[in-house]
Design an enzyme around this catalytic site. Structure first.
Site, PDB file in Angstrom:
ATOM      1  NE  ARG A   1      -1.132   5.091   1.548  1.00 55.92           N
ATOM      2  CZ  ARG A   1      -1.945   4.536   0.657  1.00 55.92           C
ATOM      3  NH1 ARG A   1      -2.923   5.254   0.119  1.00 55.92           N
ATOM      4  NH2 ARG A   1      -1.794   3.274   0.299  1.00 55.92           N
TER       5      ARG A   1
ATOM      6  CG  HIS B   1       2.892   5.629  -1.649  1.00 59.39           C
ATOM      7  ND1 HIS B   1       2.164   4.618  -2.235  1.00 59.39           N
ATOM      8  CD2 HIS B   1       2.734   5.462  -0.312  1.00 59.39           C
ATOM      9  CE1 HIS B   1       1.593   3.880  -1.299  1.00 59.39           C
ATOM     10  NE2 HIS B   1       1.918   4.389  -0.114  1.00 59.39           N
TER      11      HIS B   1
ATOM     12  CG  ASN C   1       1.506   4.201  -5.953  1.00 60.82           C
ATOM     13  OD1 ASN C   1       1.714   4.193  -4.739  1.00 60.82           O
ATOM     14  ND2 ASN C   1       2.482   4.300  -6.840  1.00 60.82           N
TER      15      ASN C   1
ATOM     16  CG  HIS D   1      -0.003   4.752   9.177  1.00 60.26           C
ATOM     17  ND1 HIS D   1       0.361   3.430   9.281  1.00 60.26           N
ATOM     18  CD2 HIS D   1       0.310   5.123   7.912  1.00 60.26           C
ATOM     19  CE1 HIS D   1       0.875   3.014   8.135  1.00 60.26           C
ATOM     20  NE2 HIS D   1       0.848   4.030   7.286  1.00 60.26           N
TER      21      HIS D   1
END
Length: 327
Positions: free
Chosen positions: A65, A69, A97, A199
Site C-alpha cells: 500500500r 500511495h 495517508n 487488497h
C-alpha cells in the site's frame, strides 16, 4: 474558430511533451541498474524484508500500500516516506495517508540501513528503488509472484500534504472514477483491477466500510452473512484503531482469492465490490478468479507499469541519505 484550433493544438502539444518526458524518465529504468556500484543490493533488501516479515505479516500489505500511495502522488519517488517538519506537512500526514501502517515505513527504513551498511553501497541506492524492491519481496514472501524489478529511480525533492489531494481513490469510487484515475497514471482498467487485488493481503479500518454493513445505507451487493461477520468485528463506536483483514478467507496469502470473494459479495470496500457488480469489469474478475496464472501475469504487468509512474531523473531528484529526510 482558428484561435480555438490553435489553443487545442497547443494543449495537445503540451500533453505530448509531458508524455514524452514521462517516457524518457521511464526509459532510465532497467534491471541490474546497480550492478556496477552495489551488485548485491537485491539480496540485501530481500534479507531485510524477510526479517521484518518474520516479525509481523502486516509488513506485506503495509509495504504494498505504501508503494501504491507513493507512486500515485507525484510518481514513484519515496516522497511518501518523508517525515513532516515544523515548516512543512509532508504527504504521510495527509488525512488519506494517516491509515498507512507504520510497518511499511519501517520496512523501507530497515532495508535502507542494511544497504548502506554494505561497503560501496552507502548513499548509492535510492529510497524509491528500495521501496520498489521491498514491495516485490513482500509479495513473494506471502506466496505471490516474484518478478524482476526495474531500477534507476531518484528520490523526490519535495513532499507536501497538499499534493495528495485528489490523487488517491476513496473507497466510494465507482468503476468510471477508478478507471479515470488510473488512466491519468498511464494504467488501463485491467491494470486497475489487477492492482486492486493487492487488497488480498491488506487491512482496513472499520470506518472505511461501516456505512456498507448496517442501517438504511447497507449495501445490497454485500453478502448478508459477510455483513453480519463485519458487524461483530466492527460494532458501533468501535475503537478507531481496529482494522480487519480485507480477505477473510486467505488473509495471509497473496493469491486470487480476492476475485473469488467478489463473486460471493465479499468485497470489503465499495470500490472492491464494484469490480464485480459492474458488468463491464465482471468478466475480468471471473477470469482471474478461475486462473491464478492469468492473474499473476496481469499483476506483474500492472506492477511494472505502476513502478514507471512519475520517475525522477537528473535534477528532478537525488539519492536521500535518510529516507525520511529531504537532503
Amino acid at each position: 474558430m482558428m484561435v480555438r484550433r490553435r489553443m487545442v493544438a497547443a494543449a495537445l502539444l503540451v500533453l505530448a511533451m509531458v508524455a514524452a518526458g514521462a517516457g524518457v524518465a521511464a526509459a532510465q529504468l532497467r534491471r541490474n541498474y546497480y550492478a556496477g556500484v552495489c551488485p548485491n543490493v537485491e539480496s540485501v533488501v530481500r534479507d531485510a524484508v524477510s526479517k521484518k516479515f518474520q516479525q509481523t505479516f502486516v509488513t506485506v500489505g503495509a509495504t504494498v500500500r505504501l508503494f501504491f500511495h507513493d507512486c500515485f502522488v507525484g510518481g514513484c519517488d519515496a516522497s511518501v516516506v518523508v517525515a513532516s517538519t515544523a515548516n512543512n506537512t509532508a504527504e504521510k500526514d495527509h488525512p488519506n495517508n494517516l491509515s498507512l501502517a507504520g510497518d511499511g515505513f519501517d520496512t523501507v527504513i530497515r532495508a535502507k540501513a542494511a544497504v548502506d551498511a554494505v561497503p560501496g553501497c552507502r548513499d548509492r541506492v535510492s529510497c524509491a528503488d528500495i521501496l520498489a524492491m521491498a514491495t516485490r519481496d513482500a509479495i513473494a514472501l506471502a506466496g505471490g509472484p516474484s518478478y524482476a524489478v526495474e531500477l534507476g529511480r531518484l528520490d523526490g525533492l519535495s513532499s507536501t500534504a497538499s499534493s495528495v489531494n485528489g490523487r488517491l481513490p476513496p473507497p466510494s469510487f465507482n468503476l468510471d472514477q477508478l478507471t479515470a484515475l488510473f488512466a491519468a497514471n498511464g494504467l488501463s482498467q485491467a491494470d486497475m483491477i489487477a492492482l486492486s487485488a493487492g487488497h488480498t493481503v491488506g487491512f482496513a479500518h472499520c470506518n472505511t466500510f461501516s456505512g456498507r454493513i448496517r442501517g438504511p445505507s447497507m449495501d445490497p451487493t454485500m453478502s448478508p452473512r459477510y455483513a453480519a461477520q463485519l458487524q461483530k468485528s466492527c460494532p458501533p463506536n468501535v475503537d478507531p484503531r481496529i482494522a480487519v483483514a480485507m480477505d477473510p478467507v486467505t488473509p495471509r496469502a497473496f493469491d486470487n482469492q480476492y476475485f473469488k470473494n467478489l463473486q460471493n459479495g465479499m468485497g470489503l470496500l465499495g470500490s472492491d465490490q464494484v469490480l464485480y457488480s459492474d458488468p463491464r469489469s465482471r468478466p475480468i474478475v471471473d477470469s482471474w478468479a478461475q486462473s491464478s496464472v492469468a492473474f499473476n501475469q496481469a499483476f506483474v504487468t500492472a506492477m511494472t507499469k505502476l513502478g514507471r509512474v512519475g520517475v525522477k531523473t537528473g535534477p528532478q531528484g537525488n539519492i536521500r541519505r535518510n529516507c525520511a529526510v529531504l537532503n
